[in-house]
Design a protein around this motif. Sequence first.
Motif: not given
Length: 175
Positions: A33-40, A46-51, A144-151
């Motif tokens: 249902k969701y795609v968690g996104v992080a950026v370096s 360092i990886a940072l949460p994005l959306s 759920k969205t917080m979990t996906d983003k930080f995963a």
Amino acid sequence: MRLLQAEELFRKVLEGGSKAKATRLLGLDVGSKYVGVAVSDEKNRIALPLSVLSRTKTNVSLMADDFKTLASNYSLAGFVVGYPFNLHGQRCPDAVQVRLLTGELCQTGKLDDLCYTYWDENFTSKCVEALLHPLNLKNRDEAKTMTDKFAAVCILQGYLDNMNRKLRPADKSEA
């Protein structure tokens, strides 16, 4: 989009970072249902949460547009896509979702100038859930969205740590 081996993608990032503007990576935690996104960060340490992007069968083209915008805004070289392997290093049934999304994104033709690699995502969501549990988040969608983003952060950080250890020359000035 072109699939590269993990080390090959990081070498491309290191080479691109020697130019005037640093190149970065996007980490993806693909779910049904969701795609968690992080950026370096700009140094790719360092990886940072994005959306979190909502995922449906009909919005792949919109997701590709979002990724194209992120690629431009963050000078991206490519994606590190979480891939579910079992404990024996073989792909799991959940891997179908990941391959399906990457295939659909490739077919849009909108991300042809970017590369991607797969990275083991074992236990990332479980680790994040354990970390978030003390927050006692009441809203299920928010949790759920917080979990996906930080995963996605965990996937990308694991990749960055591994690649920096293997491929980046020891730099005494940053110690």
